[in-house]
Design an enzyme around this catalytic site. Structure first.
Site, PDB file in Angstrom:
ATOM      1  N   GLU A 217       0.883  -1.173   0.000  1.00 59.52           N
ATOM      2  CA  GLU A 217       0.000   0.000   0.000  1.00 59.52           C
ATOM      3  C   GLU A 217       0.918   1.220   0.000  1.00 59.52           C
ATOM      4  O   GLU A 217       1.439   1.609   1.041  1.00 59.52           O
ATOM      5  CB  GLU A 217      -0.898  -0.008   1.248  1.00 59.52           C
ATOM      6  CG  GLU A 217      -1.803  -1.233   1.363  1.00 59.52           C
ATOM      7  CD  GLU A 217      -2.968  -1.217   0.387  1.00 59.52           C
ATOM      8  OE1 GLU A 217      -3.248  -0.156  -0.201  1.00 59.52           O
ATOM      9  OE2 GLU A 217      -3.593  -2.276   0.210  1.00 59.52           O
ATOM     10  N   CYS A 251      -2.054   9.559   2.522  1.00 64.79           N
ATOM     11  CA  CYS A 251      -1.631   8.902   1.278  1.00 64.79           C
ATOM     12  C   CYS A 251      -2.513   9.270   0.095  1.00 64.79           C
ATOM     13  O   CYS A 251      -2.033   9.376  -1.022  1.00 64.79           O
ATOM     14  CB  CYS A 251      -1.595   7.389   1.461  1.00 64.79           C
ATOM     15  SG  CYS A 251      -3.181   6.691   1.943  1.00 64.79           S
TER      16      CYS A 251
HETATM   17  P1  NAD Z   1       8.276   4.745   4.845  1.00 65.27           P
HETATM   18  O1  NAD Z   1       8.247   3.908   3.624  1.00 65.27           O
HETATM   19  O2  NAD Z   1       9.428   5.635   5.073  1.00 65.27           O
HETATM   20  O3  NAD Z   1       8.162   3.822   6.160  1.00 65.27           O
HETATM   21  C1  NAD Z   1       7.096   2.905   6.350  1.00 65.27           C
HETATM   22  C2  NAD Z   1       7.565   1.792   7.263  1.00 65.27           C
HETATM   23  O4  NAD Z   1       8.594   1.063   6.593  1.00 65.27           O
HETATM   24  C3  NAD Z   1       8.138   2.240   8.598  1.00 65.27           C
HETATM   25  O5  NAD Z   1       7.631   1.402   9.625  1.00 65.27           O
HETATM   26  C4  NAD Z   1       9.633   2.028   8.414  1.00 65.27           C
HETATM   27  O6  NAD Z   1      10.311   1.715   9.624  1.00 65.27           O
HETATM   28  C5  NAD Z   1       9.647   0.824   7.498  1.00 65.27           C
HETATM   29  N1  NAD Z   1      10.911   0.623   6.755  1.00 65.27           N
HETATM   30  C6  NAD Z   1      11.914   1.493   6.555  1.00 65.27           C
HETATM   31  N2  NAD Z   1      12.911   0.893   5.855  1.00 65.27           N
HETATM   32  C7  NAD Z   1      12.523  -0.380   5.631  1.00 65.27           C
HETATM   33  C8  NAD Z   1      13.106  -1.502   4.967  1.00 65.27           C
HETATM   34  N3  NAD Z   1      14.309  -1.426   4.397  1.00 65.27           N
HETATM   35  N4  NAD Z   1      12.417  -2.657   4.924  1.00 65.27           N
HETATM   36  C9  NAD Z   1      11.201  -2.739   5.494  1.00 65.27           C
HETATM   37  N5  NAD Z   1      10.582  -1.717   6.117  1.00 65.27           N
HETATM   38  C10 NAD Z   1      11.229  -0.543   6.182  1.00 65.27           C
HETATM   39  O7  NAD Z   1       6.905   5.571   4.825  1.00 65.27           O
HETATM   40  P2  NAD Z   1       6.414   6.676   5.846  1.00 65.27           P
HETATM   41  O8  NAD Z   1       7.228   7.896   5.684  1.00 65.27           O
HETATM   42  O9  NAD Z   1       6.269   6.084   7.207  1.00 65.27           O
HETATM   43  O10 NAD Z   1       4.932   6.944   5.308  1.00 65.27           O
HETATM   44  C11 NAD Z   1       4.651   7.829   4.261  1.00 65.27           C
HETATM   45  C12 NAD Z   1       4.440   7.089   2.970  1.00 65.27           C
HETATM   46  O11 NAD Z   1       3.465   6.069   3.148  1.00 65.27           O
HETATM   47  C13 NAD Z   1       3.880   7.985   1.875  1.00 65.27           C
HETATM   48  O12 NAD Z   1       4.497   7.662   0.658  1.00 65.27           O
HETATM   49  C14 NAD Z   1       2.405   7.619   1.844  1.00 65.27           C
HETATM   50  O13 NAD Z   1       1.770   7.880   0.618  1.00 65.27           O
HETATM   51  C15 NAD Z   1       2.457   6.173   2.144  1.00 65.27           C
HETATM   52  N6  NAD Z   1       1.195   5.710   2.685  1.00 65.27           N
HETATM   53  C16 NAD Z   1       0.418   4.878   1.925  1.00 65.27           C
HETATM   54  C17 NAD Z   1      -0.823   4.462   2.400  1.00 65.27           C
HETATM   55  C18 NAD Z   1      -1.715   3.559   1.604  1.00 65.27           C
HETATM   56  O14 NAD Z   1      -2.657   3.030   2.164  1.00 65.27           O
HETATM   57  N7  NAD Z   1      -1.456   3.355   0.322  1.00 65.27           N
HETATM   58  C19 NAD Z   1      -1.254   4.890   3.659  1.00 65.27           C
HETATM   59  C20 NAD Z   1      -0.432   5.733   4.398  1.00 65.27           C
HETATM   60  C21 NAD Z   1       0.797   6.136   3.907  1.00 65.27           C
END
Ligand code: NAD
Length: 473
Positions: A217, A251
């Protein structure tokens, strides 16, 4: 910060869940219902401190927003799961083709086993607990890795979950990117990731090593189209609401607006009026969320400054600041005439900055959208239904709301997910339940079966039977 005991070691929790899922693959529906009820009771008993924890993480984020966008959404989801889990878990009979009769067939719905959930910070409760609840309803064991950017909310969730669930049912692992990467390397039966497209790529690659199926997502740039047939003032209030809720850190927030030259001056005035209507003051207003961190704040500011330096016109919202503003409450900005090379027109914004792209024909609008990665959401405002249907037919996005923003995510019977760079796989409602379920196909042979008629040696009998079957099909 909430005092929590340290999380249990990640690998030990995974092994306990894995062994439990292999020991008892079919989790009784009553056990699932009990888990959902415990989750619901946990939220009911701790709503206030959960809202306070999220507020502590953001600096400013109203309890009302967390109540509606996190807690209410979870209550509604858990209610739906409690109502339907029994029915959705049932074995289904499917029609059997004539050449296999009188045998019959069923699809048995089984839990996948152990599900990992990696969640972001923007709606930290909803996006961690929502997928976990759905996976538990489908009979899975679940491990959650919440965001390190909401340490208060993550620690409180971990404490409450560890007080209310055995580690082999549901568990939380806190930590940053290193913990997250280790988490993603576990051989889950399914890995559900919500976050950025860049990290989603890493998660998919890591999961592929274990052949772990993923749901991604992700984010992206969701366009918002204003047709000449739209009621502009009404459309703009809805766009401003969708953009400024959580200060653009959503998002499916409208990322940018597509509008004709002719509507532009009225749009600019309507935008100012709508911002002032929803947020009569900005800094210091408890309804106007702060940007999650100094790093995110600096990124947004530099995106605007880059666009300005490249010739864009930056229009700041005129609503005044109140007393006691928070340093990370970023004033909403409208960005006009930004050149296509500006980063802000290429990267997901995730903040209260709204670029406007001028497009004078429907064909131009469709072309602009289709030459970019497929968006998570698309919004269209107007009364011209043939234009609306043309846009719906000619563009591909995760979901759409017509004449509003965000609302398709709130409809509990609509699947929610992205496509292409905005993600793959969808959840919510029965689609979510199916996402975490294995549909096992079972054929029950009949003692009266005529299957031997197809056995070798392939002589005259075989040809006659095949001839008969071809006529019947
Ligand atoms: P992010 O991708 O930076 O982090 C998300 C999660 O991934 C965190 O828990 C982080 O610790 C983890 N993570 C970091 N590095 C990783 C790795 N190498 N392997 C696995 N996990 C890892 O995102 P964010 O800044 O927390 O959130 C914002 C983003 O999320 C935006 O792009 C937004 O559009 C998206 N988002 C999407 C939805 C949806 O439903 N499509 C909902 C909310 C947010």
């Amino acid at each position: 910060m909430t005092q929590t005991p340290p999380d249990l070691p990640m690998r030990a929790v995974f092994d306990a869940q894995y062994q439990a899922s292999r020991r008892s693959p079919l989790v009784d529906v009553n056990v699932r219902v009990d888990r959902l009820r415990r989750l619901q009771a946990m939220l009911d008993a701790h709503e206030q401190i959960l809202c306070e924890a999220v507020e502590a993480d953001f600096g400013v984020r109203s309890a009302a927003l967390t109540e509606v966008a996190d807690i209410f959404v979870l209550r509604s989801l858990i209610g739906q799961l409690l109502k339907n889990t029994r029915r959705w878990s049932q074995t289904r009979r499917v029609k059997t083709p004539i050449y296999l009769q009188p045998g019959h067939a069923r699809v048995i719905r089984q839990p996948l086993g152990v599900v990992g959930v990696i969640s972001p910070w923007n709606y930290p409760l909803q996006l961690a607990i929502g997928p976990a609840a759905t996976a538990m309803a489908a009979g899975n064991r679940v491990m959650i890795k919440p965001s390190e950017l909401t340490p208060h909310a993550s620690a409180l969730m971990a404490r409450l979950i560890h007080e209310n669930f055995a580690a082999e049912e549901l568990s939380v692992q806190q930590g940053g990117a290193d913990v997250a990467a280790e988490f993603a390397s576990l051989p889950f039966d399914h890995l559900f990731f919500t976050g950025s497209t860049a990290v989603g790529r890493k998660v998919a690659a890591e999961a592929a090593n274990n052949l772990t199926p993923t749901t991604l997502e992700l984010g992206g740039k969701s366009p918002c189209i204003i047709s000449p047939s739209a009621d502009l003032d009404e459309a703009v209030v809805k766009i401003v609401h969708g953009k400024l809720i959580n200060a653009g850190q959503t998002c499916i927030a409208p990322d940018y607006v597509l509008i004709s030259h002719e509507q532009l001056p009225a749009f600019e005035a309507a935008w100012q009026a709508a911002v002032s209507k929803l947020f009569p003051t900005l800094a210091g207003n408890p309804d106007y969320a702060a940007i999650i961190s100094d790093r995110h704040h600096a990124r947004l500011t530099s995106l605007v400054e880059e666009a300005r330096a490249m010739g864009a016109r930056v229009v700041e919202a005129q609503a005044p600041d109140g007393p006691d503003g928070h340093g990370r409450q970023l004033r909403p900005v409208l960005l006009l005439d930004a050149p296509a090379q500006a980063t802000i027109l290429k990267e997901e914004i995730f903040g209260p900055v709204l670029p406007v792209v001028v497009s004078d024909t429907v064909a131009e609008t469709i072309h602009y959208i289709n030459e970019r990665p497929r968006p998570l959401a698309l919004y269209w405002f107007g009364k011209d239904t043939s234009e609306r249907d043309n846009i719906l037919r000619s563009t591909v996005s995760g979901g759409v709301t017509v004449n509003d923003t965000l609302m398709h995510i709130a409809h509990k019977n609509l699947a929610f997910g992205g496509i292409g760079e905005s993600g793959w796989g969808a959840y919510h409602g029965e689609t979510g339940f199916a996402r975490f379920t294995h549909e096992k196909s079972v054929f029950y042979q009949s003692p009266l079966a005529m299957g031997h008629l197809f056995y070798p040696p392939y002589g005259e009998r075989f040809r006659q039977v095949m001839g008969l079957i071809k006529r019947l099909l």
